[in-house]
Design an enzyme around this catalytic site. Structure first.
Site, PDB file in Angstrom:
ATOM      1  N   ASP A   1       0.811  -1.231   0.000  1.00 21.73           N
ATOM      2  CA  ASP A   1       0.000   0.000   0.000  1.00 21.73           C
ATOM      3  C   ASP A   1       0.839   1.273   0.000  1.00 21.73           C
ATOM      4  O   ASP A   1       0.413   2.314   0.515  1.00 21.73           O
ATOM      5  CB  ASP A   1      -0.962   0.021   1.205  1.00 21.73           C
ATOM      6  CG  ASP A   1      -1.874  -1.186   1.216  1.00 21.73           C
ATOM      7  OD1 ASP A   1      -2.181  -1.690   0.130  1.00 21.73           O
ATOM      8  OD2 ASP A   1      -2.274  -1.618   2.304  1.00 21.73           O
TER       9      ASP A   1
ATOM     10  N   LYS B   1       1.859   2.180  -5.148  1.00 18.95           N
ATOM     11  CA  LYS B   1       2.372   1.647  -6.417  1.00 18.95           C
ATOM     12  C   LYS B   1       1.443   1.959  -7.584  1.00 18.95           C
ATOM     13  O   LYS B   1       1.897   2.370  -8.660  1.00 18.95           O
ATOM     14  CB  LYS B   1       2.556   0.120  -6.301  1.00 18.95           C
ATOM     15  CG  LYS B   1       3.537  -0.295  -5.213  1.00 18.95           C
ATOM     16  CD  LYS B   1       3.569  -1.794  -5.019  1.00 18.95           C
ATOM     17  CE  LYS B   1       2.335  -2.391  -4.402  1.00 18.95           C
ATOM     18  NZ  LYS B   1       2.063  -2.003  -3.012  1.00 18.95           N
TER      19      LYS B   1
ATOM     20  N   GLY C   1      -4.594  -4.149  -3.773  1.00 21.30           N
ATOM     21  CA  GLY C   1      -5.569  -3.099  -4.084  1.00 21.30           C
ATOM     22  C   GLY C   1      -4.768  -1.882  -4.485  1.00 21.30           C
ATOM     23  O   GLY C   1      -4.095  -1.289  -3.639  1.00 21.30           O
ATOM     24  N   HIS C   2      -4.735  -1.573  -5.755  1.00 23.28           N
ATOM     25  CA  HIS C   2      -3.921  -0.464  -6.255  1.00 23.28           C
ATOM     26  C   HIS C   2      -4.841   0.688  -6.665  1.00 23.28           C
ATOM     27  O   HIS C   2      -5.687   0.525  -7.540  1.00 23.28           O
ATOM     28  CB  HIS C   2      -3.057  -0.929  -7.443  1.00 23.28           C
ATOM     29  CG  HIS C   2      -2.035  -1.950  -7.039  1.00 23.28           C
ATOM     30  ND1 HIS C   2      -1.141  -2.514  -7.916  1.00 23.28           N
ATOM     31  CD2 HIS C   2      -1.744  -2.503  -5.819  1.00 23.28           C
ATOM     32  CE1 HIS C   2      -0.357  -3.361  -7.264  1.00 23.28           C
ATOM     33  NE2 HIS C   2      -0.716  -3.375  -5.999  1.00 23.28           N
TER      34      HIS C   2
ATOM     35  N   GLN D   1       1.963  -5.974  -3.290  1.00 23.11           N
ATOM     36  CA  GLN D   1       2.406  -6.089  -1.887  1.00 23.11           C
ATOM     37  C   GLN D   1       3.701  -5.304  -1.692  1.00 23.11           C
ATOM     38  O   GLN D   1       3.936  -4.359  -2.430  1.00 23.11           O
ATOM     39  CB  GLN D   1       2.577  -7.564  -1.487  1.00 23.11           C
ATOM     40  CG  GLN D   1       1.278  -8.334  -1.341  1.00 23.11           C
ATOM     41  CD  GLN D   1       0.689  -8.815  -2.645  1.00 23.11           C
ATOM     42  OE1 GLN D   1       1.339  -9.478  -3.421  1.00 23.11           O
ATOM     43  NE2 GLN D   1      -0.571  -8.503  -2.901  1.00 23.11           N
TER      44      GLN D   1
HETATM   45  P1  GDP Z   1      -0.750   0.399  -3.550  1.00 26.79           P
HETATM   46  O1  GDP Z   1      -1.348  -0.876  -3.100  1.00 26.79           O
HETATM   47  O2  GDP Z   1       0.721   0.452  -3.330  1.00 26.79           O
HETATM   48  O3  GDP Z   1      -1.105   0.761  -4.972  1.00 26.79           O
HETATM   49  O4  GDP Z   1      -1.373   1.527  -2.619  1.00 26.79           O
HETATM   50  P2  GDP Z   1      -2.928   1.652  -2.167  1.00 26.79           P
HETATM   51  O5  GDP Z   1      -3.715   2.140  -3.300  1.00 26.79           O
HETATM   52  O6  GDP Z   1      -3.380   0.417  -1.502  1.00 26.79           O
HETATM   53  O7  GDP Z   1      -2.801   2.716  -1.009  1.00 26.79           O
HETATM   54  C1  GDP Z   1      -2.294   3.985  -1.216  1.00 26.79           C
HETATM   55  C2  GDP Z   1      -3.366   4.979  -0.796  1.00 26.79           C
HETATM   56  O8  GDP Z   1      -2.778   6.261  -0.662  1.00 26.79           O
HETATM   57  C3  GDP Z   1      -4.453   5.155  -1.832  1.00 26.79           C
HETATM   58  O9  GDP Z   1      -5.638   5.488  -1.184  1.00 26.79           O
HETATM   59  C4  GDP Z   1      -3.950   6.298  -2.676  1.00 26.79           C
HETATM   60  O10 GDP Z   1      -4.989   7.006  -3.345  1.00 26.79           O
HETATM   61  C5  GDP Z   1      -3.307   7.161  -1.623  1.00 26.79           C
HETATM   62  N1  GDP Z   1      -2.151   7.959  -2.059  1.00 26.79           N
HETATM   63  C6  GDP Z   1      -1.179   7.644  -2.939  1.00 26.79           C
HETATM   64  N2  GDP Z   1      -0.240   8.604  -2.944  1.00 26.79           N
HETATM   65  C7  GDP Z   1      -0.615   9.542  -2.057  1.00 26.79           C
HETATM   66  C8  GDP Z   1      -0.037  10.768  -1.577  1.00 26.79           C
HETATM   67  O11 GDP Z   1       1.035  11.167  -1.980  1.00 26.79           O
HETATM   68  N3  GDP Z   1      -0.728  11.442  -0.611  1.00 26.79           N
HETATM   69  C9  GDP Z   1      -1.914  11.007  -0.129  1.00 26.79           C
HETATM   70  N4  GDP Z   1      -2.507  11.733   0.812  1.00 26.79           N
HETATM   71  N5  GDP Z   1      -2.481   9.862  -0.547  1.00 26.79           N
HETATM   72  C10 GDP Z   1      -1.837   9.126  -1.480  1.00 26.79           C
HETATM   73  P1  IMO Z   2      -0.916  -4.109  -2.286  1.00 24.69           P
HETATM   74  O1  IMO Z   2      -0.471  -4.653  -3.631  1.00 24.69           O
HETATM   75  C1  IMO Z   2      -0.938  -4.560   2.049  1.00 24.69           C
HETATM   76  C2  IMO Z   2      -1.028  -8.637   3.637  1.00 24.69           C
HETATM   77  C3  IMO Z   2      -2.278  -9.075   4.350  1.00 24.69           C
HETATM   78  C4  IMO Z   2      -1.683 -10.085   5.318  1.00 24.69           C
HETATM   79  C5  IMO Z   2      -0.589 -10.752   4.504  1.00 24.69           C
HETATM   80  C6  IMO Z   2      -1.003 -12.045   3.820  1.00 24.69           C
HETATM   81  O2  IMO Z   2      -2.211  -3.408  -2.327  1.00 24.69           O
HETATM   82  O3  IMO Z   2       0.177  -3.335  -1.652  1.00 24.69           O
HETATM   83  P2  IMO Z   2      -2.602 -12.726   1.813  1.00 24.69           P
HETATM   84  O4  IMO Z   2      -3.966 -12.280   1.425  1.00 24.69           O
HETATM   85  O5  IMO Z   2      -1.572 -12.451   0.771  1.00 24.69           O
HETATM   86  O6  IMO Z   2      -2.571 -14.138   2.281  1.00 24.69           O
HETATM   87  O7  IMO Z   2      -2.202 -11.835   3.103  1.00 24.69           O
HETATM   88  O8  IMO Z   2      -0.233  -9.798   3.507  1.00 24.69           O
HETATM   89  N1  IMO Z   2      -1.251  -8.127   2.257  1.00 24.69           N
HETATM   90  C7  IMO Z   2      -1.173  -6.834   1.933  1.00 24.69           C
HETATM   91  N2  IMO Z   2      -0.982  -5.730   2.694  1.00 24.69           N
HETATM   92  N3  IMO Z   2      -1.053  -4.437   0.704  1.00 24.69           N
HETATM   93  C8  IMO Z   2      -1.220  -5.509  -0.076  1.00 24.69           C
HETATM   94  O9  IMO Z   2      -1.206  -5.451  -1.428  1.00 24.69           O
HETATM   95  C9  IMO Z   2      -1.343  -6.784   0.535  1.00 24.69           C
HETATM   96  N4  IMO Z   2      -1.537  -8.040   0.075  1.00 24.69           N
HETATM   97  C10 IMO Z   2      -1.465  -8.843   1.139  1.00 24.69           C
HETATM   98  O10 IMO Z   2      -2.890  -8.008   5.003  1.00 24.69           O
HETATM   99  O11 IMO Z   2      -1.068  -9.413   6.381  1.00 24.69           O
HETATM  100 MG    MG Z   3      -2.863  -1.556  -1.823  1.00 22.15          MG
END
Ligand code: GDP
Ligand code: IMO
Ligand code: MG
Length: 423
Positions: A13, A16, A40-41, A224
């Site tokens: 998270d 990416k 979840g991207h 991840q």
């Molecule tokens: P990913 O899994 O690495 O793609 O990241 P996620 O989407 O799960 O989580 C990142 C969260 O931070 C999302 O809700 C994005 O919209 C938000 N986000 C990304 N970059 C920024 C930033 O620079 N500032 C803020 N406030 N939010 C951000």
């Molecule tokens: P993105 O791509 C954050 C965590 C879960 C749990 C562990 C194992 O959005 O960054 P799993 O479902 O793979 O068996 O879970 O890994 N986890 C993540 N945490 N971002 C993710 O993906 C994750 N995918 C799995 O919360 O601790």
């Molecule tokens: Mg994510």
């Protein structure tokens, strides 16, 4: 043409999805190399938020190919939902979305096994997203899995039945209460498989080799984060794939010497969702502020993310394992208003101060050693040039660059595509 790699350096998270979307215009192909719908991207542009789980984050760019690589595990049911959402938004994915025949399928019983396994662990549970990731990769390495390419064979349903029957026996073995209606789950699954079959399946390693010969640029998208890597993460509280750079080689079939840049994404602080050690975790007002201002709730499960200070020990480790060439620091805007910021620069471990990540980072074994930094007051969210960044933030950035010996090329100051500052 070389392949560039983009991956998370913390516990996922990091942002990416946002950065892949920002960089997509420079590439011909965006290729996801591991993970599945546990990811979840999030992408934000034109006032809209989009969350992708299995589909690469370049999908909103019309002329770019988006490949789901062999290292990815696909749940047809979730995949269909993602496609339906794209259709609602008039995204014409049929010409651009490609699926590797060697990607493995998540079956309904894999999801049930995930739930049974977690329930049986009680307090020691991993905190899995319960998407069936672990059981599917277990069947892959156990040589029992069903792959996308199998869907083109006559007998795949017989193979499915055999595997699902075995899974049912395994679920029974767990002897826990699990309510499910497999007939219903299978109706949904087989319908979704038909949708999947309407997409283009390819021999993706050959496709990527040809693309490289034709000088077409490729960006490999990780899911991840490095600390969730099956080998190098905080085992057993990890996911079941190699989230680090090596995973791109096995997850796409690209050779190590074809990789050029490795973009490492990290938040200006740290978050983690699910169980497992987290040395710099905060249980105070500072942590609450990060959670509230950063909207730290999982994009896949909605669970609250644990928050803490930046951990340089862990970040340095991730940079080393991945061979990171450029860093991207996300969510700097969330730290505006903190009087003092802390960065963990070493651990106290068995009476000594160490700078490397030891085997065990549980709180009984390590405690963080912090360096304090003056915070900044300015709201960063409408800034668009590195020149306007507050001095204290520049100090923070330069300290990290100095410690890691890698340049921070992007500072992200908000979720939107446009809230991206290049340095
Ligand atoms: P990913 O899994 O690495 O793609 O990241 P996620 O989407 O799960 O989580 C990142 C969260 O931070 C999302 O809700 C994005 O919209 C938000 N986000 C990304 N970059 C920024 C930033 O620079 N500032 C803020 N406030 N939010 C951000
Ligand atoms: P993105 O791509 C954050 C965590 C879960 C749990 C562990 C194992 O959005 O960054 P799993 O479902 O793979 O068996 O879970 O890994 N986890 C993540 N945490 N971002 C993710 O993906 C994750 N995918 C799995 O919360 O601790
Ligand atoms: Mg994510």
């Amino acid at each position: 043409m070389a392949v560039d790699l983009l991956l998370g350096l913390q516990w996922g998270d990091e942002g990416k999805g946002k950065i892949v979307d920002v960089l997509t215009k420079n590439y011909y192909i965006i290729a996801r190399f591991q993970g599945g719908p546990n990811a979840g991207h999030t992408l934000v542009f034109n006032g809209m938020k989009h969350v992708l789980h299995t589909i690469p984050s370049g999908i909103f760019h019309e002329d770019v190919k988006n490949l789901v690589g062999n290292g990815v595990v696909i749940d047809p049911v979730i995949f269909k939902k993602e496609l339906d959402k794209l259709t609602d938004q008039n995204v014409d994915y049929r010409k651009t979305l490609l699926i590797s025949r060697k990607a493995h399928l998540i079956l309904p019983t894999h999801r049930l096994l995930d739930a049974a396994s977690e329930a049986s662990k009680g307090k020691a549970k991993i905190g899995s997203t319960l998407k069936g990731i672990g059981p599917t990769y277990m069947d892959k390495t156990g040589r029992n899995g069903i792959r996308v390419g199998d869907l083109e064979l006559e007998n795949w349903k017989a193979k499915y039945r055999q595997l699902a029957n075995k899974h049912q026996a395994m679920i029974d073995f767990y002897n826990i209460e699990l309510e499910y209606d497999l007939d219903e789950l299978e109706i949904e699954f087989f319908k979704a498989v038909e949708t999947l079959k309407s997409l283009e399946f390819i021999d993706s390693e050959e496709y990527l080799h040809q693309a490289q010969r034709d000088q077409k640029s490729v960006l490999a998208e990780g899911a991840q984060g490095s600390l969730l890597d099956i080998d190098f993460g905080t085992y057993p509280f990890v996911t079941s794939s190699n989230t680090t750079a090596a995973g791109a080689c096995t997850g796409l079939g690209v050779a190590p010497n074809s990789i050029k840049d490795v973009f490492g994404i990290f938040k200006a602080y740290t978050t983690r969702v699910g169980s497992g050690p987290f040395p710099t975790e905060l249980f105070d007002e500072n942590g609450e502020t990060m959670s509230r201002v950063g909207h730290e709730f999982g994009a896949t499960t909605g669970r609250a993310r644990r928050c803490g200070w930046l951990d340089l020990v862990a970040l340095r480790y991730a940079c080393q394992v991945n061979g990171v060439t450029q860093l991207m620091m996300m969510k700097a805007d969330v730290l505006s208003g903190f009087k003092t910021l802390k960065v963990c620069t070493a651990y106290n471990y068995k009476g000594k101060e160490i700078k490397h990540l030891p085997y065990n980072i549980e709180s009984e074994s390590v405690s963080p050693v912090y360096t304090d930094f003056k915070g900044w007051e300015e709201d960063l969210t409408s800034m668009d040039s590195a020149k306007t960044l507050p001095e204290s933030l520049i100090n923070y950035i330069e300290f990290l660059e100095d410690e890691l010996q890698i340049p921070i090329k992007i500072v992200s100051v908000g979720p939107d595509r446009k809230q991206t500052i290049f340095r």
